[in-house]
Design an enzyme around this catalytic site. Sequence first.
Site, short mmCIF file in Angstrom:
data_model
loop_
_atom_site.label_atom_id
_atom_site.label_comp_id
_atom_site.label_asym_id
_atom_site.label_seq_id
_atom_site.Cartn_x
_atom_site.Cartn_y
_atom_site.Cartn_z
N THR A 15 0.82 -1.21 0.00
CA THR A 15 0.00 0.00 0.00
C THR A 15 0.85 1.26 0.00
O THR A 15 0.50 2.25 -0.66
CB THR A 15 -0.93 0.00 1.23
OG1 THR A 15 -1.82 -1.11 1.14
CG2 THR A 15 -1.75 1.29 1.30
N SER A 56 1.17 -7.40 -0.80
CA SER A 56 1.77 -8.39 0.10
C SER A 56 0.97 -9.67 0.19
O SER A 56 1.50 -10.71 0.62
CB SER A 56 1.98 -7.79 1.50
OG SER A 56 0.76 -7.66 2.20
N THR A 87 1.16 -4.41 4.34
CA THR A 87 0.91 -4.74 5.74
C THR A 87 0.29 -6.12 5.95
O THR A 87 0.46 -6.72 7.01
CB THR A 87 -0.01 -3.69 6.39
OG1 THR A 87 -1.26 -3.64 5.69
CG2 THR A 87 0.65 -2.32 6.38
N ASP A 88 -0.44 -6.64 4.96
CA ASP A 88 -1.23 -7.86 5.20
C ASP A 88 -0.39 -9.05 5.62
O ASP A 88 -0.80 -9.84 6.47
CB ASP A 88 -2.06 -8.20 3.96
CG ASP A 88 -3.28 -7.31 3.81
OD1 ASP A 88 -3.59 -6.56 4.76
OD2 ASP A 88 -3.92 -7.34 2.75
#
Length: 333
Positions: A15, A56, A87-88
Site C-alpha cells: 500500500t 503483500s 501490511t497484510d
Amino acid sequence: MENKKKILLLTTGGTIASVVGTDGLEPHRSGVMERELTQLRTYYDITVKDVMCLDSSNIRPEEWQTIAQYVFDERAGYDGVVVSHGTDTMAYTASAVTFMLPNIDIPVVFTGSQLPLTDMLSDGPDNLRTAFAMAASGKPGVFLAFDRKVMRGCRAVKVRASGFSAFESVNARYAGLVSNRGLVLNDEILTQPRGEARLCKDISNSVFLLKLTPGLNPAIFDMLSALGYKGIVIEAFGLGGINVLSRELRSIRRCVEDGISVVVTTQCLYDSSDLRVYQVGNKLLELGVIQGRDMTTEAAMTKLMWALGQGMMPDQIAELFRHSLAGEITEDV
C-alpha cells in the site's frame, strides 16, 4: 549534515507504494516514494533498490528468500536496511527473515502504511521516519516499525485492517517508541549477535496452520499426512486444549508417529500455551507434541518452516522450539 548514516531501502510494493488503478490500489516502484525520500535524504544517505512490486497478499516464501538474500548480499557498507512492504503479510515476512538471517549484524527494519503515500493523510511518512531512525540506530536485528513503535519482527502481529495502530508486539515489550525525546530504545529487548552473520534461507512449504474448532473432523490430520505435510501448527483452545475424547488424539498420534512435527499454540492473542496445566495438554505432551509457548502464530509457522528447510529431524525441531533464537519465545515461560 555531515556523516550521514548510510541506509539501504529495499522496496517490495504494498500500500505504501500504491496508486489508484482501474481495479483499485496497485503497487508501483519506488518512484511514487520520491517526495518522502527527498525529505529523508536531508538526514540520511539513502540508496534505493526495487526488489519486487507486489501486493503483500502475493508475497510467498519464495519472496521471503529473495528479501533475505538481498539484505545479506547488499548490507556491506550500510548502517542499516529498511524494507517497505505491504501490511497484510508483513508480520510473516519479518518473522521468516528473522530466522533466515541469524546473527544479522545491522538493523533491518520492515515498514509500510495503511494509506498510500500519494494520499495527503497517509501514515506512510511517519512510518518511514520511524523505520529510518531505527535503521540508523546501530542496534542489529530484524524489526518492524509502525505507528511510532518499533518491535521485533518475530513478535509483530497485524491486529487492525484499517486503523493506523495496525501492529502490536505480542507478549513482548516494544523495542523502541517515538516520543518527545525522539526514538527511545529499550535496551532489555535489544540484543547483540552471538556469532557471525549468516544466510540460512532454505525453507519448507510443507507446513499447515490449523485453527481448532469444536467438532472438527479428525480426518483432517490423516489428510494432511497423506498430502505430505511435514509440519502442522495447531491453534488450540486456551492454554492449548484439544478434544482428547474423540479420534483427534489418535489422529495426532499417527501424525507424530509418521514423523510430522506438530506444534500447539493458542488461539488467544496474548499469554502462552501451557500444555502442562490440564489433563488434555499432558496427554498431548505424552505423544511428543511441541509447545508453541508464547510465540505468535506467525513466528511458530515460520520457525517450523525454517527448521524443516534446514533439514532438521523431529527431535531436533522439538529441541529447537525449547529455545529462543531471536526473542520469539520468552525463555522463562
